[in-house]
Design an enzyme around this catalytic site. Structure first.
Site: not given
Lengths: 298, 243
Positions: A74, A133, A168
Protein backbone atom coordinates in the site's frame (compact mmCIF):
# COMPACT_ATOMS: atom_id res chain seq x y z
CA UNK A 1 -9.15 -31.46 43.94
CA UNK A 2 -10.64 -28.10 43.18
CA UNK A 3 -10.69 -27.23 39.51
CA UNK A 4 -11.04 -23.55 38.96
CA UNK A 5 -12.73 -22.52 35.79
CA UNK A 6 -11.24 -19.27 34.60
CA UNK A 7 -13.44 -17.10 32.46
CA UNK A 8 -12.27 -16.56 28.89
CA UNK A 9 -12.21 -12.83 29.58
CA UNK A 10 -9.71 -13.21 32.39
CA UNK A 11 -7.63 -15.61 30.36
CA UNK A 12 -7.26 -13.16 27.49
CA UNK A 13 -6.55 -10.02 29.50
CA UNK A 14 -3.15 -8.36 29.50
CA UNK A 15 -1.73 -5.15 30.90
CA UNK A 16 0.22 -2.70 28.75
CA UNK A 17 2.03 0.18 30.46
CA UNK A 18 -0.42 -0.08 33.35
CA UNK A 19 -3.40 0.00 30.99
CA UNK A 20 -5.63 -3.09 31.31
CA UNK A 21 -6.58 -4.60 27.95
CA UNK A 22 -9.34 -7.20 27.92
CA UNK A 23 -7.69 -8.94 24.96
CA UNK A 24 -4.11 -8.62 23.68
CA UNK A 25 -5.36 -7.57 20.23
CA UNK A 26 -5.13 -4.00 18.95
CA UNK A 27 -6.06 -2.86 15.44
CA UNK A 28 -2.94 -1.73 13.57
CA UNK A 29 -3.12 1.94 12.74
CA UNK A 30 -4.88 2.63 9.45
CA UNK A 31 -6.62 -0.72 9.15
CA UNK A 32 -9.90 -0.18 10.99
CA UNK A 33 -12.34 2.54 10.05
CA UNK A 34 -15.08 3.83 12.32
CA UNK A 35 -17.67 2.50 9.86
CA UNK A 36 -16.48 -1.05 10.58
CA UNK A 37 -16.42 -0.87 14.38
CA UNK A 38 -19.71 -2.74 14.65
CA UNK A 39 -18.14 -5.78 13.03
CA UNK A 40 -15.36 -6.14 15.60
CA UNK A 41 -17.22 -5.93 18.89
CA UNK A 42 -15.43 -7.85 21.62
CA UNK A 43 -12.29 -8.49 19.58
CA UNK A 44 -9.90 -5.77 20.62
CA UNK A 45 -8.37 -4.69 23.91
CA UNK A 46 -7.78 -1.12 22.74
CA UNK A 47 -8.74 1.09 19.85
CA UNK A 48 -6.16 2.66 17.52
CA UNK A 49 -7.38 4.83 14.62
CA UNK A 50 -5.41 5.86 11.54
CA UNK A 51 -2.38 8.09 12.04
CA UNK A 52 -3.10 11.76 12.63
CA UNK A 53 -0.81 14.58 11.51
CA UNK A 54 -0.77 18.30 12.43
CA UNK A 55 -2.28 19.45 9.12
CA UNK A 56 -4.72 17.60 6.83
CA UNK A 57 -3.08 15.30 4.28
CA UNK A 58 -4.76 14.38 1.01
CA UNK A 59 -2.72 11.20 0.68
CA UNK A 60 -1.10 9.76 -2.41
CA UNK A 61 -2.72 9.53 -5.86
CA UNK A 62 -4.11 6.12 -6.87
CA UNK A 63 -3.24 3.35 -7.46
CA UNK A 64 -2.63 2.98 -3.75
CA UNK A 65 -2.93 -0.76 -3.23
CA UNK A 66 -1.69 -3.82 -5.08
CA UNK A 67 -1.94 -7.46 -4.19
CA UNK A 68 1.08 -9.72 -3.78
CA UNK A 69 1.54 -13.35 -2.79
CA UNK A 70 0.25 -13.58 0.79
CA UNK A 71 0.02 -9.85 1.20
CA UNK A 72 -0.47 -6.44 -0.27
CA UNK A 73 1.55 -3.31 -0.95
CA UNK A 74 0.00 0.00 0.00
CA UNK A 75 0.93 3.60 -0.53
CA UNK A 76 -1.85 5.57 1.14
CA UNK A 77 0.39 8.44 2.22
CA UNK A 78 -1.13 9.13 5.65
CA UNK A 79 -4.40 10.51 4.29
CA UNK A 80 -6.11 12.13 7.27
CA UNK A 81 -8.11 15.27 8.10
CA UNK A 82 -5.48 16.76 10.43
CA UNK A 83 -5.37 16.61 14.23
CA UNK A 84 -8.10 19.15 14.97
CA UNK A 85 -10.77 17.44 12.89
CA UNK A 86 -9.44 14.10 14.06
CA UNK A 87 -10.09 15.08 17.67
CA UNK A 88 -13.55 16.41 16.77
CA UNK A 89 -14.43 12.97 15.41
CA UNK A 90 -12.61 10.90 18.00
CA UNK A 91 -15.74 10.01 20.00
CA UNK A 92 -16.72 7.70 17.14
CA UNK A 93 -13.84 5.46 18.22
CA UNK A 94 -14.89 5.46 21.87
CA UNK A 95 -16.37 1.99 22.22
CA UNK A 96 -15.46 1.62 25.87
CA UNK A 97 -11.86 0.58 25.23
CA UNK A 98 -8.61 2.40 25.99
CA UNK A 99 -7.95 4.72 23.09
CA UNK A 100 -4.47 4.85 21.59
CA UNK A 101 -3.66 7.45 18.95
CA UNK A 102 -1.07 7.11 16.20
CA UNK A 103 0.76 10.36 15.51
CA UNK A 104 3.21 11.50 12.83
CA UNK A 105 4.94 14.74 11.98
CA UNK A 106 7.35 15.89 9.31
CA UNK A 107 9.68 17.55 11.81
CA UNK A 108 10.73 17.24 15.44
CA UNK A 109 8.76 20.39 16.23
CA UNK A 110 5.63 18.92 14.69
CA UNK A 111 6.02 15.70 16.69
CA UNK A 112 6.46 17.70 19.89
CA UNK A 113 3.46 19.94 19.29
CA UNK A 114 1.29 17.02 18.26
CA UNK A 115 2.15 15.04 21.38
CA UNK A 116 1.36 18.04 23.51
CA UNK A 117 -2.02 18.45 21.82
CA UNK A 118 -2.91 14.75 22.02
CA UNK A 119 -1.50 14.39 25.52
CA UNK A 120 -3.88 17.10 26.76
CA UNK A 121 -6.94 15.16 25.55
CA UNK A 122 -8.26 13.08 28.41
CA UNK A 123 -9.93 10.54 26.08
CA UNK A 124 -6.52 9.36 24.90
CA UNK A 125 -4.73 6.68 26.94
CA UNK A 126 -1.48 6.50 24.97
CA UNK A 127 0.24 7.87 21.86
CA UNK A 128 1.90 5.68 19.25
CA UNK A 129 4.63 7.56 17.37
CA UNK A 130 4.58 6.52 13.75
CA UNK A 131 8.31 6.78 13.02
CA UNK A 132 8.23 4.30 10.19
CA UNK A 133 5.69 5.16 7.49
CA UNK A 134 7.34 4.31 4.16
CA UNK A 135 4.88 6.36 2.09
CA UNK A 136 5.52 10.01 2.86
CA UNK A 137 8.20 12.22 1.38
CA UNK A 138 9.52 13.82 4.53
CA UNK A 139 9.34 12.58 8.10
CA UNK A 140 8.08 9.02 8.14
CA UNK A 141 10.75 6.40 7.79
CA UNK A 142 13.57 8.97 7.95
CA UNK A 143 13.04 9.14 11.71
CA UNK A 144 14.12 5.50 11.81
CA UNK A 145 17.38 6.29 9.97
CA UNK A 146 19.37 5.40 13.05
CA UNK A 147 19.47 5.42 16.86
CA UNK A 148 20.40 9.11 17.04
CA UNK A 149 17.33 10.28 15.14
CA UNK A 150 15.05 7.86 16.99
CA UNK A 151 16.37 9.06 20.32
CA UNK A 152 15.96 12.69 19.32
CA UNK A 153 12.33 12.43 18.24
CA UNK A 154 11.27 10.23 21.16
CA UNK A 155 12.96 12.62 23.59
CA UNK A 156 11.05 15.56 22.10
CA UNK A 157 7.77 13.65 22.48
CA UNK A 158 8.68 12.54 25.99
CA UNK A 159 9.10 16.16 27.05
CA UNK A 160 5.78 17.06 25.44
CA UNK A 161 3.51 14.63 27.29
CA UNK A 162 3.27 12.55 30.40
CA UNK A 163 1.03 10.02 28.63
CA UNK A 164 2.50 6.64 27.72
CA UNK A 165 4.21 6.79 24.34
CA UNK A 166 4.88 3.85 22.03
CA UNK A 167 7.52 4.16 19.31
CA UNK A 168 6.54 2.31 16.13
CA UNK A 169 9.74 1.26 14.38
CA UNK A 170 10.70 -0.28 11.08
CA UNK A 171 12.51 -3.64 10.88
CA UNK A 172 15.81 -2.19 9.67
CA UNK A 173 18.24 -1.54 12.52
CA UNK A 174 15.40 -2.37 14.85
CA UNK A 175 17.42 -3.47 17.89
CA UNK A 176 19.59 -0.35 18.01
CA UNK A 177 16.59 1.86 17.32
CA UNK A 178 14.59 0.08 20.02
CA UNK A 179 17.34 0.66 22.60
CA UNK A 180 17.48 4.33 21.57
CA UNK A 181 13.71 4.74 21.90
CA UNK A 182 13.76 3.10 25.30
CA UNK A 183 16.58 5.26 26.60
CA UNK A 184 14.78 8.39 25.34
CA UNK A 185 11.77 7.47 27.43
CA UNK A 186 9.42 5.44 25.24
CA UNK A 187 7.05 3.42 27.41
CA UNK A 188 6.57 0.69 24.82
CA UNK A 189 7.66 -0.20 21.29
CA UNK A 190 5.50 -1.25 18.36
CA UNK A 191 7.53 -3.66 16.26
CA UNK A 192 7.15 -3.28 13.24
CA UNK A 193 5.65 -1.32 10.33
CA UNK A 194 5.23 -2.44 6.70
CA UNK A 195 8.34 -3.27 4.66
CA UNK A 196 9.31 -1.02 1.72
CA UNK A 197 8.22 -2.84 -1.44
CA UNK A 198 7.30 -2.45 -5.09
CA UNK A 199 4.83 -4.11 -7.44
CA UNK A 200 5.10 -4.03 -11.22
CA UNK A 201 2.50 -4.87 -13.85
CA UNK A 202 4.61 -6.74 -16.40
CA UNK A 203 1.85 -6.78 -19.02
CA UNK A 204 1.48 -3.02 -19.01
CA UNK A 205 5.16 -2.53 -18.17
CA UNK A 206 4.17 -0.15 -15.39
CA UNK A 207 5.36 0.29 -11.84
CA UNK A 208 2.14 -0.17 -9.95
CA UNK A 209 2.58 0.61 -6.28
CA UNK A 210 5.78 1.63 -4.50
CA UNK A 211 4.89 1.41 -0.86
CA UNK A 212 4.83 -0.87 2.16
CA UNK A 213 4.31 -4.63 2.15
CA UNK A 214 1.95 -6.10 4.75
CA UNK A 215 0.14 -9.36 5.34
CA UNK A 216 1.28 -12.91 6.15
CA UNK A 217 4.24 -12.51 3.78
CA UNK A 218 6.05 -10.36 6.36
CA UNK A 219 5.16 -12.35 9.49
CA UNK A 220 8.49 -14.18 9.93
CA UNK A 221 10.37 -10.89 9.55
CA UNK A 222 8.20 -9.22 12.18
CA UNK A 223 8.48 -12.22 14.49
CA UNK A 224 12.28 -12.08 14.31
CA UNK A 225 12.25 -8.32 14.96
CA UNK A 226 9.97 -8.74 18.00
CA UNK A 227 12.06 -11.61 19.34
CA UNK A 228 15.33 -9.71 18.96
CA UNK A 229 13.95 -6.50 20.45
CA UNK A 230 12.40 -8.32 23.41
CA UNK A 231 15.84 -9.67 24.20
CA UNK A 232 17.33 -6.19 24.13
CA UNK A 233 14.92 -3.89 26.01
CA UNK A 234 12.92 -3.87 29.24
CA UNK A 235 9.88 -1.94 28.00
CA UNK A 236 6.88 -3.86 26.66
CA UNK A 237 6.73 -4.67 22.97
CA UNK A 238 3.60 -4.63 20.81
CA UNK A 239 4.01 -7.12 17.98
CA UNK A 240 2.82 -6.11 14.53
CA UNK A 241 3.36 -7.48 11.05
CA UNK A 242 1.43 -10.15 9.19
CA UNK A 243 -0.49 -11.51 12.17
CA UNK A 244 -3.33 -13.45 10.56
CA UNK A 245 -4.41 -16.22 12.93
CA UNK A 246 -4.77 -16.91 16.63
CA UNK A 247 -1.67 -19.08 16.44
CA UNK A 248 0.21 -16.12 14.95
CA UNK A 249 -0.85 -14.06 17.97
CA UNK A 250 0.46 -16.78 20.28
CA UNK A 251 3.75 -16.90 18.38
CA UNK A 252 4.28 -13.15 18.78
CA UNK A 253 3.54 -13.39 22.50
CA UNK A 254 5.88 -16.34 22.87
CA UNK A 255 8.51 -14.20 21.15
CA UNK A 256 7.97 -11.72 23.95
CA UNK A 257 5.20 -9.35 22.83
CA UNK A 258 2.78 -8.03 25.45
CA UNK A 259 0.08 -7.19 22.90
CA UNK A 260 -0.35 -7.83 19.19
CA UNK A 261 -1.71 -5.71 16.38
CA UNK A 262 -4.01 -7.02 13.67
CA UNK A 263 -3.91 -5.11 10.41
CA UNK A 264 -4.15 -6.46 6.88
CA UNK A 265 -5.57 -9.76 8.18
CA UNK A 266 -8.78 -7.95 9.05
CA UNK A 267 -9.31 -7.29 5.31
CA UNK A 268 -9.39 -11.00 4.51
CA UNK A 269 -10.75 -12.51 7.73
CA UNK A 270 -13.26 -11.78 10.42
CA UNK A 271 -11.01 -10.70 13.34
CA UNK A 272 -13.42 -12.49 15.69
CA UNK A 273 -12.09 -15.75 14.28
CA UNK A 274 -8.54 -14.74 15.22
CA UNK A 275 -9.57 -14.12 18.82
CA UNK A 276 -11.47 -17.41 19.05
CA UNK A 277 -8.47 -19.27 17.62
CA UNK A 278 -6.32 -17.70 20.32
CA UNK A 279 -8.85 -18.75 22.98
CA UNK A 280 -8.86 -22.33 21.62
CA UNK A 281 -5.08 -22.40 21.65
CA UNK A 282 -5.00 -21.22 25.28
CA UNK A 283 -7.51 -23.93 26.21
CA UNK A 284 -5.37 -26.52 24.53
CA UNK A 285 -2.11 -25.54 26.21
CA UNK A 286 -3.76 -24.61 29.51
CA UNK A 287 -2.27 -21.13 29.68
CA UNK A 288 -3.46 -17.54 29.93
CA UNK A 289 -2.24 -14.90 27.47
CA UNK A 290 -0.26 -13.27 30.27
CA UNK A 291 1.62 -16.58 30.74
CA UNK A 292 2.56 -16.75 27.08
CA UNK A 293 4.84 -13.75 27.06
CA UNK A 294 8.34 -14.89 26.21
CA UNK A 295 7.49 -18.40 27.41
CA UNK A 296 9.49 -20.30 24.81
CA UNK A 297 10.67 -23.61 26.21
CA UNK A 298 14.25 -23.12 25.07
CA UNK B 1 -14.23 -8.34 7.01
CA UNK B 2 -16.77 -11.05 7.55
CA UNK B 3 -17.20 -13.44 4.63
CA UNK B 4 -20.07 -15.85 4.08
CA UNK B 5 -19.68 -19.19 2.31
CA UNK B 6 -22.31 -19.58 -0.41
CA UNK B 7 -22.97 -22.18 -3.06
CA UNK B 8 -22.89 -21.19 -6.70
CA UNK B 9 -26.40 -21.95 -7.98
CA UNK B 10 -25.69 -21.29 -11.61
CA UNK B 11 -22.88 -20.10 -13.81
CA UNK B 12 -23.28 -19.12 -17.43
CA UNK B 13 -21.24 -17.37 -20.06
CA UNK B 14 -22.48 -13.99 -21.20
CA UNK B 15 -20.46 -12.91 -24.19
CA UNK B 16 -16.91 -13.04 -22.85
CA UNK B 17 -18.08 -12.51 -19.30
CA UNK B 18 -19.41 -14.86 -16.64
CA UNK B 19 -22.65 -14.54 -14.72
CA UNK B 20 -22.53 -16.31 -11.39
CA UNK B 21 -25.62 -16.74 -9.21
CA UNK B 22 -25.79 -17.45 -5.48
CA UNK B 23 -28.51 -17.40 -2.86
CA UNK B 24 -28.61 -14.12 -0.94
CA UNK B 25 -31.95 -13.37 0.72
CA UNK B 26 -30.83 -10.04 2.21
CA UNK B 27 -31.39 -6.59 0.75
CA UNK B 28 -29.33 -5.39 -2.19
CA UNK B 29 -29.43 -1.84 -3.57
CA UNK B 30 -28.57 -1.18 -7.23
CA UNK B 31 -24.96 0.02 -7.42
CA UNK B 32 -23.86 -1.79 -4.28
CA UNK B 33 -21.02 -4.31 -4.51
CA UNK B 34 -19.59 -7.37 -2.77
CA UNK B 35 -16.09 -8.53 -2.05
CA UNK B 36 -15.93 -12.08 -3.44
CA UNK B 37 -13.33 -14.84 -3.66
CA UNK B 38 -13.21 -18.49 -4.52
CA UNK B 39 -11.77 -19.65 -1.20
CA UNK B 40 -11.03 -18.13 2.18
CA UNK B 41 -8.32 -18.29 4.79
CA UNK B 42 -6.00 -20.16 5.10
CA UNK B 43 -6.04 -21.33 1.50
CA UNK B 44 -6.26 -17.87 0.06
CA UNK B 45 -2.64 -16.71 0.14
CA UNK B 46 -2.66 -16.24 -3.64
CA UNK B 47 -4.80 -14.47 -4.54
CA UNK B 48 -4.70 -12.84 -1.14
CA UNK B 49 -7.45 -10.27 -1.42
CA UNK B 50 -11.08 -10.67 -2.37
CA UNK B 51 -12.30 -8.83 -5.48
CA UNK B 52 -14.99 -6.16 -5.61
CA UNK B 53 -17.95 -6.80 -7.97
CA UNK B 54 -21.07 -4.76 -8.51
CA UNK B 55 -24.28 -6.72 -8.17
CA UNK B 56 -25.56 -7.70 -11.59
CA UNK B 57 -28.99 -8.66 -10.41
CA UNK B 58 -30.96 -9.63 -7.32
CA UNK B 59 -34.48 -10.99 -7.37
CA UNK B 60 -34.98 -11.02 -3.63
CA UNK B 61 -33.57 -14.51 -3.12
CA UNK B 62 -30.75 -14.97 -5.60
CA UNK B 63 -27.96 -12.50 -6.30
CA UNK B 64 -25.80 -12.55 -9.39
CA UNK B 65 -22.43 -11.10 -10.31
CA UNK B 66 -21.10 -10.39 -13.79
CA UNK B 67 -17.35 -10.48 -14.22
CA UNK B 68 -14.57 -10.85 -16.71
CA UNK B 69 -11.78 -13.36 -16.10
CA UNK B 70 -8.73 -11.09 -15.92
CA UNK B 71 -6.39 -12.83 -13.52
CA UNK B 72 -6.04 -15.58 -11.01
CA UNK B 73 -8.74 -14.32 -8.64
CA UNK B 74 -11.44 -14.19 -11.29
CA UNK B 75 -10.20 -17.43 -12.93
CA UNK B 76 -10.72 -19.28 -9.65
CA UNK B 77 -14.13 -17.69 -9.18
CA UNK B 78 -15.03 -18.83 -12.67
CA UNK B 79 -14.77 -22.49 -11.70
CA UNK B 80 -15.59 -22.57 -7.97
CA UNK B 81 -18.70 -24.40 -6.75
CA UNK B 82 -18.60 -22.59 -3.45
CA UNK B 83 -17.45 -19.03 -3.02
CA UNK B 84 -17.08 -16.56 -0.18
CA UNK B 85 -18.82 -13.20 -0.30
CA UNK B 86 -19.14 -10.22 2.00
CA UNK B 87 -22.49 -8.63 2.74
CA UNK B 88 -23.56 -5.95 0.20
CA UNK B 89 -21.27 -2.92 0.54
CA UNK B 90 -21.11 0.73 -0.41
CA UNK B 91 -23.58 3.41 -1.50
CA UNK B 92 -25.57 2.59 -4.62
CA UNK B 93 -27.54 4.72 -7.04
CA UNK B 94 -29.98 7.21 -5.55
CA UNK B 95 -33.25 6.62 -7.31
CA UNK B 96 -35.88 9.28 -7.71
CA UNK B 97 -38.81 9.40 -10.08
CA UNK B 98 -38.94 13.19 -10.37
CA UNK B 99 -36.26 13.54 -13.03
CA UNK B 100 -38.26 12.09 -15.91
CA UNK B 101 -36.84 9.48 -18.24
CA UNK B 102 -33.49 7.95 -17.33
CA UNK B 103 -30.58 6.82 -19.52
CA UNK B 104 -28.49 3.90 -18.28
CA UNK B 105 -25.03 3.79 -19.84
CA UNK B 106 -22.64 0.86 -19.42
CA UNK B 107 -19.19 0.21 -20.82
CA UNK B 108 -17.64 -3.27 -20.97
CA UNK B 109 -17.97 -5.25 -17.78
CA UNK B 110 -19.28 -2.00 -16.29
CA UNK B 111 -22.71 -2.92 -17.64
CA UNK B 112 -23.06 -5.07 -14.49
CA UNK B 113 -25.05 -2.75 -12.20
CA UNK B 114 -27.41 -1.66 -15.00
CA UNK B 115 -29.34 -4.93 -14.86
CA UNK B 116 -30.41 -4.57 -11.24
CA UNK B 117 -30.78 -0.81 -11.70
CA UNK B 118 -33.15 -1.33 -14.66
CA UNK B 119 -35.14 -3.85 -12.62
CA UNK B 120 -35.53 -1.40 -9.76
CA UNK B 121 -36.45 1.54 -12.00
CA UNK B 122 -39.13 -0.63 -13.63
CA UNK B 123 -40.50 -1.49 -10.18
CA UNK B 124 -40.59 2.23 -9.38
CA UNK B 125 -42.31 3.01 -12.67
CA UNK B 126 -39.44 5.16 -13.93
CA UNK B 127 -39.15 5.05 -17.74
CA UNK B 128 -35.61 4.34 -18.88
CA UNK B 129 -33.47 3.29 -21.83
CA UNK B 130 -30.31 1.21 -21.66
CA UNK B 131 -27.22 1.81 -23.82
CA UNK B 132 -24.22 -0.50 -23.82
CA UNK B 133 -20.71 -0.06 -25.22
CA UNK B 134 -18.25 -2.86 -25.90
CA UNK B 135 -14.84 -3.32 -27.49
CA UNK B 136 -16.05 -5.80 -30.11
CA UNK B 137 -18.79 -8.25 -31.11
CA UNK B 138 -17.68 -11.17 -28.89
CA UNK B 139 -17.83 -9.07 -25.70
CA UNK B 140 -21.09 -7.54 -26.93
CA UNK B 141 -22.66 -10.99 -26.47
CA UNK B 142 -23.34 -9.83 -22.91
CA UNK B 143 -26.00 -7.49 -24.33
CA UNK B 144 -28.35 -10.48 -24.80
CA UNK B 145 -29.46 -10.00 -21.19
CA UNK B 146 -30.60 -6.45 -22.02
CA UNK B 147 -33.38 -6.74 -24.59
CA UNK B 148 -34.02 -3.49 -26.40
CA UNK B 149 -30.77 -1.87 -25.34
CA UNK B 150 -28.92 0.41 -27.74
CA UNK B 151 -25.40 -0.70 -28.50
CA UNK B 152 -22.03 0.51 -29.74
CA UNK B 153 -18.76 -1.30 -30.38
CA UNK B 154 -15.37 0.35 -30.61
CA UNK B 155 -14.41 -1.72 -33.65
CA UNK B 156 -17.76 -1.07 -35.31
CA UNK B 157 -18.55 -4.76 -35.71
CA UNK B 158 -21.92 -4.47 -33.99
CA UNK B 159 -24.28 -1.55 -33.39
CA UNK B 160 -23.07 2.02 -33.68
CA UNK B 161 -19.32 2.39 -34.18
CA UNK B 162 -17.69 4.19 -31.25
CA UNK B 163 -18.33 4.50 -27.53
CA UNK B 164 -21.56 4.04 -25.63
CA UNK B 165 -22.19 7.77 -25.91
CA UNK B 166 -22.32 7.38 -29.69
CA UNK B 167 -25.17 4.89 -29.24
CA UNK B 168 -27.42 7.46 -27.56
CA UNK B 169 -29.44 9.27 -30.26
CA UNK B 170 -30.48 12.24 -28.12
CA UNK B 171 -29.07 12.54 -24.63
CA UNK B 172 -31.03 15.72 -23.95
CA UNK B 173 -34.33 13.82 -23.70
CA UNK B 174 -33.23 12.24 -20.43
CA UNK B 175 -33.65 13.88 -17.06
CA UNK B 176 -31.23 11.53 -15.35
CA UNK B 177 -28.17 9.59 -16.46
CA UNK B 178 -26.71 6.58 -14.62
CA UNK B 179 -23.41 5.20 -15.85
CA UNK B 180 -20.85 2.54 -15.02
CA UNK B 181 -17.68 1.64 -16.90
CA UNK B 182 -13.99 2.46 -17.13
CA UNK B 183 -13.15 5.79 -15.52
CA UNK B 184 -12.27 7.52 -18.83
CA UNK B 185 -15.73 6.60 -20.11
CA UNK B 186 -17.33 8.02 -16.98
CA UNK B 187 -15.36 11.24 -17.36
CA UNK B 188 -16.65 11.51 -20.94
CA UNK B 189 -20.22 10.87 -19.77
CA UNK B 190 -19.86 13.60 -17.16
CA UNK B 191 -18.55 16.07 -19.76
CA UNK B 192 -21.28 15.23 -22.25
CA UNK B 193 -24.20 15.27 -19.82
CA UNK B 194 -23.14 18.58 -18.31
CA UNK B 195 -23.99 20.05 -14.92
CA UNK B 196 -27.73 20.61 -15.39
CA UNK B 197 -28.98 17.06 -15.21
CA UNK B 198 -28.82 14.40 -12.55
CA UNK B 199 -25.83 12.24 -13.39
CA UNK B 200 -24.61 9.39 -11.18
CA UNK B 201 -21.45 7.44 -11.91
CA UNK B 202 -20.35 4.08 -10.51
CA UNK B 203 -16.54 4.17 -10.48
CA UNK B 204 -14.03 1.35 -10.85
CA UNK B 205 -11.14 1.37 -8.38
CA UNK B 206 -8.69 -1.15 -7.03
CA UNK B 207 -9.74 -2.09 -3.53
CA UNK B 208 -7.96 -3.58 -0.57
CA UNK B 209 -10.50 -4.12 2.18
CA UNK B 210 -13.90 -3.04 0.80
CA UNK B 211 -15.13 -1.61 4.11
CA UNK B 212 -13.40 1.74 4.29
CA UNK B 213 -10.52 0.69 6.49
CA UNK B 214 -7.53 0.80 4.16
CA UNK B 215 -8.16 4.00 2.19
CA UNK B 216 -6.85 2.21 -0.89
CA UNK B 217 -9.68 2.91 -3.35
CA UNK B 218 -9.14 6.66 -3.44
CA UNK B 219 -11.28 8.77 -5.77
CA UNK B 220 -10.38 12.46 -6.27
CA UNK B 221 -13.24 14.81 -5.38
CA UNK B 222 -13.90 18.42 -6.29
CA UNK B 223 -14.04 19.51 -2.67
CA UNK B 224 -10.34 18.55 -2.44
CA UNK B 225 -8.43 15.39 -1.71
CA UNK B 226 -9.81 11.90 -2.00
CA UNK B 227 -12.74 9.88 -0.74
CA UNK B 228 -13.12 6.12 -0.55
CA UNK B 229 -14.86 4.42 -3.41
CA UNK B 230 -15.99 1.58 -1.12
CA UNK B 231 -17.79 3.65 1.52
CA UNK B 232 -18.60 7.07 0.05
CA UNK B 233 -19.14 5.33 -3.33
CA UNK B 234 -18.87 3.40 -5.55
CA UNK B 235 -21.69 5.54 -6.96
CA UNK B 236 -21.05 9.27 -6.92
CA UNK B 237 -22.92 12.27 -8.24
CA UNK B 238 -20.88 13.33 -11.25
CA UNK B 239 -20.39 16.88 -10.03
CA UNK B 240 -18.67 15.63 -6.87
CA UNK B 241 -15.81 14.01 -8.79
CA UNK B 242 -12.64 15.90 -9.75
CA UNK B 243 -12.36 14.42 -13.23
Amino acid sequence: MVVRERKTETRLAVELCGIPLRTPLIPASGTLTKEALGEVEGVYGAMLPKTTTPAPRAGNPPPRVAETYAGMVNSIGLQNPGVERFLEGLDAFDIGLPLFVSAAGDTLEEFGALCERLGADERISAIELNLSCPNVECGGLTFCAGPASVEEVVAVCRRATGKPIFAKLTFEGVVENARAAESAGADALTIMNTIPALTIDAHRREALVRGGLSGPAIKPVALRAVYDVCGAVEVPVIGSGGVTSGIDVAEFMLAGATAVQIGTASFVRDPKEILSELASYLDKVGLDTADLMGALSS
Amino acid sequence: MKFYGVSVEERKASGRYTVLRYRWPGLVEPGQFVMARAVGWPVTLDPFLARPFSFYDHDGEVASLLFEVRGRGTALLDRAHKIEVSAPLGCGFQLGSSSGKAALLGGGVGIAPLKILGRRLTELGVPHDVFLGFADAPTAGAARDFPGAGMATMDGSLGTPGTVLDAVPNLTEYGAVYACGPNPMLAAVKRTVGPDRLCQLSVEERMGCGNGSCNGCAVPVRSGGYVRSCVEGPVFRAEALAW
